[in-house]
Design an enzyme around this catalytic site. Sequence first.
Site, mmCIF file in Angstrom:
data_model
loop_
_atom_site.group_PDB
_atom_site.id
_atom_site.type_symbol
_atom_site.label_atom_id
_atom_site.label_comp_id
_atom_site.label_asym_id
_atom_site.label_seq_id
_atom_site.Cartn_x
_atom_site.Cartn_y
_atom_site.Cartn_z
ATOM 1 N N ARG A 59 13.106 -68.807 1.349
ATOM 2 C CA ARG A 59 12.833 -70.128 1.916
ATOM 3 C C ARG A 59 13.901 -70.558 2.917
ATOM 4 O O ARG A 59 13.807 -71.649 3.460
ATOM 5 C CB ARG A 59 12.804 -71.142 0.787
ATOM 6 N N ARG A 105 9.290 -82.497 0.813
ATOM 7 C CA ARG A 105 9.073 -81.042 0.783
ATOM 8 C C ARG A 105 8.590 -80.533 2.144
ATOM 9 O O ARG A 105 8.978 -79.465 2.594
ATOM 10 C CB ARG A 105 8.064 -80.687 -0.319
HETATM 11 P P1 AP5 Z 1 6.641 -74.236 -4.978
HETATM 12 O O1 AP5 Z 1 6.039 -74.266 -6.315
HETATM 13 O O2 AP5 Z 1 6.864 -72.943 -4.293
HETATM 14 O O3 AP5 Z 1 5.836 -75.234 -4.057
HETATM 15 P P2 AP5 Z 1 5.437 -75.171 -2.513
HETATM 16 O O4 AP5 Z 1 6.014 -74.146 -1.642
HETATM 17 O O5 AP5 Z 1 5.728 -76.567 -2.129
HETATM 18 O O6 AP5 Z 1 4.009 -74.700 -2.531
HETATM 19 P P3 AP5 Z 1 2.884 -75.238 -3.421
HETATM 20 O O7 AP5 Z 1 2.935 -74.584 -4.763
HETATM 21 O O8 AP5 Z 1 2.914 -76.746 -3.378
HETATM 22 O O9 AP5 Z 1 1.576 -74.824 -2.597
HETATM 23 P P4 AP5 Z 1 0.838 -73.463 -2.343
HETATM 24 O O10 AP5 Z 1 1.039 -73.072 -0.922
HETATM 25 O O11 AP5 Z 1 1.152 -72.446 -3.404
HETATM 26 O O12 AP5 Z 1 -0.663 -73.971 -2.481
HETATM 27 P P5 AP5 Z 1 -1.734 -73.770 -3.664
HETATM 28 O O13 AP5 Z 1 -2.272 -72.392 -3.630
HETATM 29 O O14 AP5 Z 1 -1.227 -74.319 -4.956
HETATM 30 O O15 AP5 Z 1 8.086 -74.942 -5.015
HETATM 31 C C1 AP5 Z 1 8.296 -76.158 -5.724
HETATM 32 C C2 AP5 Z 1 9.778 -76.509 -5.671
HETATM 33 O O16 AP5 Z 1 10.557 -75.469 -6.300
HETATM 34 C C3 AP5 Z 1 10.382 -76.633 -4.250
HETATM 35 O O17 AP5 Z 1 10.178 -77.931 -3.701
HETATM 36 C C4 AP5 Z 1 11.860 -76.326 -4.527
HETATM 37 O O18 AP5 Z 1 12.516 -77.445 -5.088
HETATM 38 C C5 AP5 Z 1 11.783 -75.231 -5.598
HETATM 39 N N1 AP5 Z 1 11.751 -73.867 -5.021
HETATM 40 C C6 AP5 Z 1 10.728 -72.962 -5.091
HETATM 41 N N2 AP5 Z 1 11.052 -71.827 -4.473
HETATM 42 C C7 AP5 Z 1 12.314 -71.995 -3.989
HETATM 43 C C8 AP5 Z 1 13.193 -71.173 -3.235
HETATM 44 N N3 AP5 Z 1 12.850 -69.931 -2.840
HETATM 45 N N4 AP5 Z 1 14.418 -71.691 -2.899
HETATM 46 C C9 AP5 Z 1 14.793 -72.922 -3.293
HETATM 47 N N5 AP5 Z 1 14.001 -73.769 -4.005
HETATM 48 C C10 AP5 Z 1 12.764 -73.299 -4.349
HETATM 49 O O19 AP5 Z 1 -2.891 -74.732 -3.109
HETATM 50 C C11 AP5 Z 1 -2.747 -76.140 -3.097
HETATM 51 C C12 AP5 Z 1 -4.082 -76.794 -3.492
HETATM 52 O O20 AP5 Z 1 -5.065 -76.498 -2.478
HETATM 53 C C13 AP5 Z 1 -4.677 -76.280 -4.804
HETATM 54 O O21 AP5 Z 1 -5.342 -77.354 -5.438
HETATM 55 C C14 AP5 Z 1 -5.705 -75.212 -4.364
HETATM 56 O O22 AP5 Z 1 -6.774 -75.124 -5.285
HETATM 57 C C15 AP5 Z 1 -6.156 -75.769 -3.018
HETATM 58 N N6 AP5 Z 1 -6.492 -74.748 -2.028
HETATM 59 C C16 AP5 Z 1 -5.826 -73.555 -1.827
HETATM 60 N N7 AP5 Z 1 -6.401 -72.892 -0.791
HETATM 61 C C17 AP5 Z 1 -7.407 -73.683 -0.333
HETATM 62 C C18 AP5 Z 1 -8.347 -73.543 0.717
HETATM 63 N N8 AP5 Z 1 -8.365 -72.454 1.511
HETATM 64 N N9 AP5 Z 1 -9.248 -74.547 0.917
HETATM 65 C C19 AP5 Z 1 -9.236 -75.644 0.125
HETATM 66 N N10 AP5 Z 1 -8.369 -75.843 -0.903
HETATM 67 C C20 AP5 Z 1 -7.462 -74.863 -1.129
#
Ligand code: AP5
Length: 224
Positions: free
Chosen positions: A88, A173
């Site tokens: 990240r 975020r």
């Molecule tokens: P993390 O859990 O990694 O959160 P993020 O990067 O903010 O990503 P998300 O999990 O929110 O989203 P995603 O892209 O996976 O989407 P999803 O598939 O769920 O990190 C959380 C926290 O942890 C960070 O803020 C930080 O504090 C810490 N952290 C993590 N990694 C770190 C690192 N390397 N270094 C430092 N700190 C770290 O999809 C979202 C929604 O949309 C779901 O409901 C899904 O069903 C829906 N959806 C998915 N695709 C589609 C589509 N094509 N069309 C319609 N809906 C869809």
Amino acid sequence: MRIVLMGAPGSGKGTQAQRLSEHFGIPQVSTGDLLRVAVERGTQYGRAARAAMDAGALVADEIVLGIIRERLAESDAARGFILDGFPRNLSQAEALAKMLASIGQPLDAVVLFEVDPAEIVRRISGRRTCQRCGRVFNIYSNPPGSPPHCPVCADHPPLTQRSDDTEATVQRRLQVYEQQTRPLAEHYAAQGQLKTIDANAPVETVTARLMEALGEPAHRPRAG
Ligand code: AP5
């Protein structure tokens, strides 16, 4: 296959990582999920990570790198892995490159998901997760019933919203992503490893685009 999925919060990395994991038979390694488990269990890493996660900031590199080193050393990661949410920032990317160079297994691809901001807000506000199986749903695009419950687990437990999916934390975020993570795309592009896909599309379409970017034979969307 050793793949990195990059993209803004809510861009669909976790959803697609699960699908790639099933397709290739290699684990999804999500630092967000690993950190949430550590927080839940109250481990040393978890206690240290909690405040940063609640604030929408990045968790300190030494914690994240410790967690990643332990996870990639597990036997199921020997054949490959899908990194979801890691690296990240540049120092994490450099640490990963060193780790992989030391075992002679470089990355095969880095895929960047591009999604419009309004769609990101819609996806995050509708996200619901099953605490038991970890599957992720969406009340808009993948309706899991009313009240929302897991359709996969036998006793259909209620789905919950992530504690960092509040409006204020999501804004933070997204800022952190733009400032610290998005610039990594240039780093990987300069190394000829970056593939960018338009992820403003239904899940099945994004999977097909992802497979094409990875050079996999034509992926046929599942019916239904
Ligand atoms: P993390 O859990 O990694 O959160 P993020 O990067 O903010 O990503 P998300 O999990 O929110 O989203 P995603 O892209 O996976 O989407 P999803 O598939 O769920 O990190 C959380 C926290 O942890 C960070 O803020 C930080 O504090 C810490 N952290 C993590 N990694 C770190 C690192 N390397 N270094 C430092 N700190 C770290 O999809 C979202 C929604 O949309 C779901 O409901 C899904 O069903 C829906 N959806 C998915 N695709 C589609 C589509 N094509 N069309 C319609 N809906 C869809």
